[in-house]
Design a protein around this motif. Structure first.
Motif, short mmCIF file in Angstrom:
data_model
loop_
_atom_site.label_atom_id
_atom_site.label_comp_id
_atom_site.label_asym_id
_atom_site.label_seq_id
_atom_site.Cartn_x
_atom_site.Cartn_y
_atom_site.Cartn_z
N TYR A 135 -6.72 72.13 37.76
CA TYR A 135 -5.33 72.01 37.77
C TYR A 135 -4.72 73.44 37.47
CZ TYR A 135 -5.43 66.98 37.06
OH TYR A 135 -5.65 65.89 37.15
N ALA A 136 -3.57 73.55 38.23
CA ALA A 136 -3.06 74.90 38.23
C ALA A 136 -1.58 74.79 38.16
CB ALA A 136 -3.08 75.63 39.60
N VAL A 190 9.12 73.23 35.87
CA VAL A 190 7.54 73.72 36.09
C VAL A 190 6.86 72.61 36.87
CG1 VAL A 190 5.24 73.94 34.95
CG2 VAL A 190 7.39 74.47 33.73
N THR A 191 6.21 73.18 37.95
CA THR A 191 5.32 72.18 38.83
C THR A 191 4.02 72.74 38.94
OG1 THR A 191 7.02 72.20 40.46
CG2 THR A 191 5.08 71.83 41.45
N LEU A 192 3.32 71.48 38.43
CA LEU A 192 1.99 71.67 38.22
C LEU A 192 1.06 70.93 39.58
CD1 LEU A 192 1.29 70.38 34.42
CD2 LEU A 192 1.87 72.83 35.51
N GLU A 193 -0.03 71.55 39.98
CA GLU A 193 -0.98 70.98 41.09
C GLU A 193 -2.13 70.62 40.37
OE1 GLU A 193 -2.15 72.56 45.38
OE2 GLU A 193 -1.41 73.88 44.04
N ARG A 194 -2.51 69.37 40.99
CA ARG A 194 -4.20 69.14 41.15
C ARG A 194 -4.63 69.55 42.19
NH1 ARG A 194 -6.55 65.55 43.52
NH2 ARG A 194 -4.66 64.33 44.09
N TYR A 223 2.99 67.70 40.24
CA TYR A 223 3.93 67.12 39.19
C TYR A 223 4.80 68.10 38.70
CZ TYR A 223 4.76 64.40 34.71
OH TYR A 223 5.33 63.89 33.77
N THR A 224 6.25 67.71 38.82
CA THR A 224 7.32 68.59 38.21
C THR A 224 7.89 68.10 36.91
OG1 THR A 224 7.58 69.17 40.32
CG2 THR A 224 9.39 69.84 38.80
N PHE A 225 8.14 68.88 36.09
CA PHE A 225 8.85 68.34 34.82
C PHE A 225 9.70 69.33 34.38
CE2 PHE A 225 5.08 70.45 33.13
CZ PHE A 225 5.50 71.05 32.13
N THR A 226 10.89 69.16 33.66
CA THR A 226 11.64 70.15 33.09
C THR A 226 11.54 70.66 31.45
OG1 THR A 226 13.14 69.46 34.95
CG2 THR A 226 14.21 70.74 32.83
N ILE A 227 11.72 71.65 31.22
CA ILE A 227 11.73 71.96 29.81
C ILE A 227 13.27 72.43 29.21
CG2 ILE A 227 10.95 73.86 27.97
CD1 ILE A 227 8.28 74.02 29.90
N ASP A 228 13.67 72.02 28.21
CA ASP A 228 14.97 72.28 27.86
C ASP A 228 15.41 73.59 27.44
OD1 ASP A 228 17.65 71.53 27.84
OD2 ASP A 228 17.30 70.17 25.88
N LYS A 229 14.90 74.70 28.30
CA LYS A 229 15.11 75.96 27.70
C LYS A 229 15.28 76.75 28.83
CE LYS A 229 12.18 75.69 23.49
NZ LYS A 229 13.24 75.68 22.57
N ARG A 257 -9.88 78.62 35.83
CA ARG A 257 -9.00 78.71 34.64
C ARG A 257 -7.94 79.88 34.82
NH1 ARG A 257 -13.00 77.55 29.69
NH2 ARG A 257 -12.70 75.26 29.35
N SER A 258 -8.10 80.69 35.87
CA SER A 258 -7.39 81.87 36.28
C SER A 258 -5.98 81.44 36.74
CB SER A 258 -7.83 82.57 37.49
OG SER A 258 -7.86 81.91 38.66
N ASN A 259 -5.63 80.16 37.34
CA ASN A 259 -4.48 79.43 37.35
C ASN A 259 -3.70 78.71 36.44
OD1 ASN A 259 -5.80 77.44 37.88
ND2 ASN A 259 -5.94 77.67 40.15
N ASN A 260 -4.60 78.73 35.34
CA ASN A 260 -4.00 77.77 34.20
C ASN A 260 -2.92 78.32 33.32
OD1 ASN A 260 -5.94 76.40 35.18
ND2 ASN A 260 -6.85 75.65 33.09
N SER A 261 -2.31 79.70 33.59
CA SER A 261 -1.54 80.12 32.66
C SER A 261 -0.48 81.11 33.41
CB SER A 261 -2.26 81.19 31.82
OG SER A 261 -3.11 80.71 31.03
N TRP A 262 0.67 81.07 32.91
CA TRP A 262 1.95 81.75 33.15
C TRP A 262 2.37 82.70 32.14
CZ3 TRP A 262 6.92 82.31 31.41
CH2 TRP A 262 7.68 82.82 32.13
#
Length: 614
Positions: A504-505, A518-522, A577-583, A604-609
């Motif tokens: 996951y990324a 935020v958009t995550l990718e499987r 998968y895209t979701f929104t953080i209320d900040k 795991r290199s693409n698991n963090s921002w």
């Protein structure tokens, strides 16, 4: 025989009764062995008589049976020999050693007579398997009696069994007798002995071993004649070891599926009583360089027993023996054989692993040819957890080493599905990493999927429902589903029947209308639920949980004091998968998929921002 043994026997007796009454329900076969063996310690040949009462609890009429003749593997030209010579990465303990054995060094088991209820039988020796045609079919619910005369030669110690191992132990007697093969709902399991481990039928063993009187024996079962001493008698009994002639040791072992023993004239024999009443025996060579380690091992073994009793289930037998012998570490009924010239940490480690097998192999007894990861992997998981406590390691993630081993396997190009038959792996390295490390990660990662509390409940319920019953992977999965309320077929199938990987990324992060999108990718084929964490600029941490739709349920918040938002579930077929953080993005310092690193994400290199990386 104490109360816990009587309880265990009563449970097994109930299951046997139920099986006999209803052949359409769960059933398993039963064996009763009576054996007398005479060992010659000069040439390592022995003779034996075996009476075996076999009860057919299956719904099938049997017109043949099979015995394992394991010692025949230690002969030039055997399947074990040829496989070791032709596999790319042979076991370093074997390599070409079998091919070089002389006639007086090989192992063999030879059957001279075999009868069924007094009628002589015809049989054929096919390597390590004896193929037997019955004089009379065994109908469902019937018992029959086989009588056998056999003789054997103990091979030079190469793999598990043998004489005069590298540490000077005279006899490591494992897989030493003609052993009836298992017949279950899948049919006969008359597998040749090539390299891997074993499957057997539960029953009662009554074994008499005649050997030179200066030898001490340790192994399976309860000694019936401890008056000779050798450390088996009462605490105030002074051991008396005769030095001439032979002594016949008489052991009885209830409800086990194998019988093992080891013998040496120089064994030291210690014993302690654990808090649950189990007698722990220790047999080791009189070698001043290792005595202190073996003395210090004893209370640690009692601590291991207590850990497994609590976290898996109550050990039901009255004794367990840790015995110096063999070629590394190998589990057997009521005992283990381990090499003993080790550092203290290594000695505890091998004991922790082999002792844990008593629960996952000798009490639940999955078929190690078909489901080796259930035994080796579950054992690796629980023994790693136990060592972390007993040895005071205090590791935040004790399973990190198993994850690392799995990652190497998954990215190596040599991985095969865990459904591969144990002897069919192309490489020993692939087998080892798959069975041990990937098998351990199956459990550790299951804790991530269903929650740690549910994993703990699953392990104890699995033991309660399936000990003495030869469970399959589906049996374990169904327990986990009942405990967690989740659908887990996807997890079992993807992890064990494919080589699909998890990846996951965080694909994209941007601010939209004053909020963070935020958009995550499987990227991998194997699906997982996602734990997502953010760290804000005021050093607060918040969690976002994305259930996997096919789970049909959600796990509880693993950090109850941390705010967690549960999002809509993620269907597997959708790659993003895209979701929104209320900040606003300016208030977010960092984001992470699976901050605990319990999901076996291969990249795991693409698991963090992080804002700093922008």
């Amino acid at each position: 025989m104490n109360l816990k043994t009587l309880v265990g026997l009563s449970i097994l007796g109930f299951f046997s009764f139920a099986q006999a009454q209803n052949n359409t329900s769960y059933w398993q076969q039963h064996v009763d062995y009576t054996m007398e063996v005479d060992m010659n310690v000069e040439d390592y040949n022995y003779t034996g008589k075996q009476e075996l009462v076999y009860t057919n609890n299956s719904p099938d009429t049997l017109d043949q049976v099979f015995y394992h003749l394991y010692f025949n593997a230690f002969q030039p030209g055997s399947e074990m020999d040829v496989r070791s010579l032709t596999i790319q990465d042979p076991d370093r303990r074997v390599v070409d050693r079998i091919s070089k054995l002389e006639p007086d060094e090989i192992g063999f088991l030879k059957v001279s007579t075999l009868t069924q209820d007094g009628t002589a039988l015809t049989y054929n020796v096919a390597g390590t398997v004896l193929e037997v045609s019955l004089a009379k079919p065994i109908a469902p619910g019937e018992s029959t009696t086989f009588n056998m005369d056999f003789n054997g030669q103990v091979p030079v110690q190469i793999r598990r069994s043998g004489r005069n191992n590298a540490e000077g132990v005279a006899l490591s007697m494992t897989q030493w007798y003609p052993k009836l093969a298992e017949y279950d709902f899948q049919g006969w399991h008359a597998d040749p002995y090539i390299a891997r481990e074993f499957h057997g039928v539960w029953g009662d063993f009554d074994v008499k071993i005649s050997i030179d009187a200066d030898y001490t024996i340790g192994g399976t079962g309860y000694l019936q004649n401890p008056e000779i001493g050798h450390g088996y008698g009462a605490p105030d009994q002074k051991p008396v070891k005769p030095t001439k002639g032979k002594y016949t040791w008489h052991f009885v072992a209830p409800n086990v599926h194998d019988f093992t023993w080891a013998a040496d004239p120089d064994y030291i024999h210690d014993k302690i009583t654990a808090e649950d009443g189990t007698i722990l025996h220790f047999f080791y060579k009189d070698n001043k360089e290792i005595i202190e380690n073996w003395k210090n091992l004893q209370p640690k073994t009692a601590e291991l027993l207590a850990f497994y009793n609590k976290h898996v289930g109550q050990y039901p037998y009255d004794q367990y023996s840790v015995i110096q012998g063999g070629d590394g570490g190998m589990e057997y009924a009521m005992c283990t054989l381990i090499t003993g010239e080790r550092s203290f940490g290594s000695l505890v480690g091998v004991t922790a692993h082999e002792f844990a097998h008593s629960w996952f192999q000798f009490l639940m007894a999955t078929n190690e040819q078909k489901y080796e990861w259930m035994d080796e992997g579950f054992t690796t998981y629980i023994s790693t957890e136990a060592e972390n406590v007993v040895m005071g390691e205090k590791k935040e993630n004790p399973q990190a080493g198993n994850y690392s081993s799995y990652f190497r396997l998954a990215t190596s190009g040599i991985e095969q599905p865990q459904t591969t038959y144990a002897d069919r792996y192309a490489l020993n390295a692939a087998y080892g990493a798959s069975a041990y490390s990937k098998g351990a990660v199956f459990l550790a990662q299951l804790g991530y999927v269903i929650g740690q509390e549910n994993l703990a409940k699953t392990l104890t319920r699995y033991f309660d429902e399936w000990h003495f019953k030869h469970p399959t992977p589906n049996d374990f999965k169904r327990v986990a589903e009942k405990v967690s309320g989740m659908q887990l077929d996807w997890y079992l199938v993807d992890w064990t029947e494919t080589t699909n990987t998890i990846d996951y990324a965080i694909k994209n992060v941007e601010e939209v209308d004053g909020k963070t999108q935020v958009t995550l990718e499987r990227k991998g084929l194997m699906p997982m639920p996602v734990d997502f964490y953010i760290n804000t600029t005021d050093d607060a941490t918040e969690a976002y949980y994305i259930p996997l739709r096919m789970m049909r349920a959600s796990k509880v918040n693993p950090f109850p004091t941390m705010p967690r938002t549960q999002l809509e579930d993620w269907p597997w077929a959708y790659p993003t998968y895209t979701f929104t953080i209320d900040k606003p993005l300016s208030e977010i310092k960092a984001m992470t998929i699976d901050a605990q690193q319990l999901m076996a994400d291969i990249d795991r290199s693409n698991n963090s921002w992080s804002k700093d990386a922008e």
